[in-house]
Design a protein around this motif. Structure first.
Motif, mmCIF file in Angstrom:
data_model
loop_
_atom_site.group_PDB
_atom_site.id
_atom_site.type_symbol
_atom_site.label_atom_id
_atom_site.label_comp_id
_atom_site.label_asym_id
_atom_site.label_seq_id
_atom_site.Cartn_x
_atom_site.Cartn_y
_atom_site.Cartn_z
ATOM 1 N N LYS A 1 0.817 -1.218 0.000
ATOM 2 C CA LYS A 1 0.000 0.000 0.000
ATOM 3 C C LYS A 1 0.849 1.267 0.000
ATOM 4 O O LYS A 1 0.312 2.364 0.125
ATOM 5 N N LEU A 2 2.174 1.107 -0.119
ATOM 6 C CA LEU A 2 3.082 2.241 -0.079
ATOM 7 C C LEU A 2 3.736 2.470 -1.438
ATOM 8 O O LEU A 2 4.001 1.521 -2.176
ATOM 9 N N SER A 3 4.024 3.726 -1.721
ATOM 10 C CA SER A 3 4.752 4.047 -2.950
ATOM 11 C C SER A 3 6.233 3.733 -2.752
ATOM 12 O O SER A 3 6.702 3.575 -1.618
ATOM 13 N N SER A 4 6.961 3.690 -3.830
ATOM 14 C CA SER A 4 8.402 3.427 -3.723
ATOM 15 C C SER A 4 9.104 4.563 -2.974
ATOM 16 O O SER A 4 10.071 4.333 -2.250
ATOM 17 N N ASP A 5 8.610 5.808 -3.126
ATOM 18 C CA ASP A 5 9.179 6.933 -2.375
ATOM 19 C C ASP A 5 8.934 6.773 -0.872
ATOM 20 O O ASP A 5 9.819 7.065 -0.061
ATOM 21 N N GLU A 6 7.756 6.314 -0.498
ATOM 22 C CA GLU A 6 7.453 6.096 0.922
ATOM 23 C C GLU A 6 8.328 4.980 1.492
ATOM 24 O O GLU A 6 8.839 5.107 2.612
ATOM 25 N N ILE A 7 8.507 3.919 0.725
ATOM 26 C CA ILE A 7 9.364 2.814 1.172
ATOM 27 C C ILE A 7 10.799 3.299 1.337
ATOM 28 O O ILE A 7 11.462 2.986 2.328
ATOM 29 N N TYR A 8 11.273 4.105 0.384
ATOM 30 C CA TYR A 8 12.623 4.669 0.468
ATOM 31 C C TYR A 8 12.770 5.515 1.731
ATOM 32 O O TYR A 8 13.749 5.370 2.475
ATOM 33 N N ASP A 9 11.797 6.401 1.982
ATOM 34 C CA ASP A 9 11.860 7.273 3.161
ATOM 35 C C ASP A 9 11.864 6.462 4.457
ATOM 36 O O ASP A 9 12.615 6.777 5.391
#
Length: 140
Positions: A72-80
């Motif tokens: 449910k997370l974007s790749s940017d959210e996972i990176y952060d």
């Protein structure tokens, strides 16, 4: 397995010769240089990746990861989230410093966030078990 040479005395070792907890929990000085490479008298005290503090943070981070639904997370959210976890882990490895400013986890996190190279140095020292038994060096 032993490596014996002729007529060389064989040293007897005790189990305690292999104990490491006291040294790794005490930490090791990591001398700090300015960004231009100039030496300073400042240092961080870094504990080992084998220390209880490091193991606790890794356990906490692994639980957070296990409980998170990354679908449910974007790749940017996972990176952060990953970057924040990395800083949290590396900050937990720093157990003291020489600055006059009060030592706090938040201050360490800010320092390591603003100096990614230093953050890598902290983790490299923490992972180098033999450094915890070597004399202190004078430069980072």
């Amino acid at each position: 397995m032993t490596n014996k040479t002729k007529n060389a005395p064989v040293k007897a070792f005790a189990l305690s010769d292999f104990y490491t907890l006291a040294a790794i929990e005490k930490g090791k000085k990591l001398p700090l240089t300015l960004p231009d490479g100039s030496e300073t008298d400042q240092f961080l005290i870094v504990t080992s990746a084998d220390s209880a503090a490091a193991r606790r943070v890794l356990l906490e981070l692994s639980r957070e990861g296990r409980d998170r639904d990354e679908s449910k997370l974007s790749s940017d959210e996972i990176y952060d989230i990953t970057q924040a976890g990395t800083i949290k882990y590396r900050s937990a490895l720093v157990i003291g410093w020489s600055f006059e400013a009060p030592f706090s986890a938040q201050a360490v996190s800010e320092l390591l966030t603003q100096n990614p190279g230093l953050a890598q140095e902290v983790e490299a020292l923490a992972g180098n078990r033999s450094r915890f038994f070597a004399p202190d060096s004078t430069a980072s």
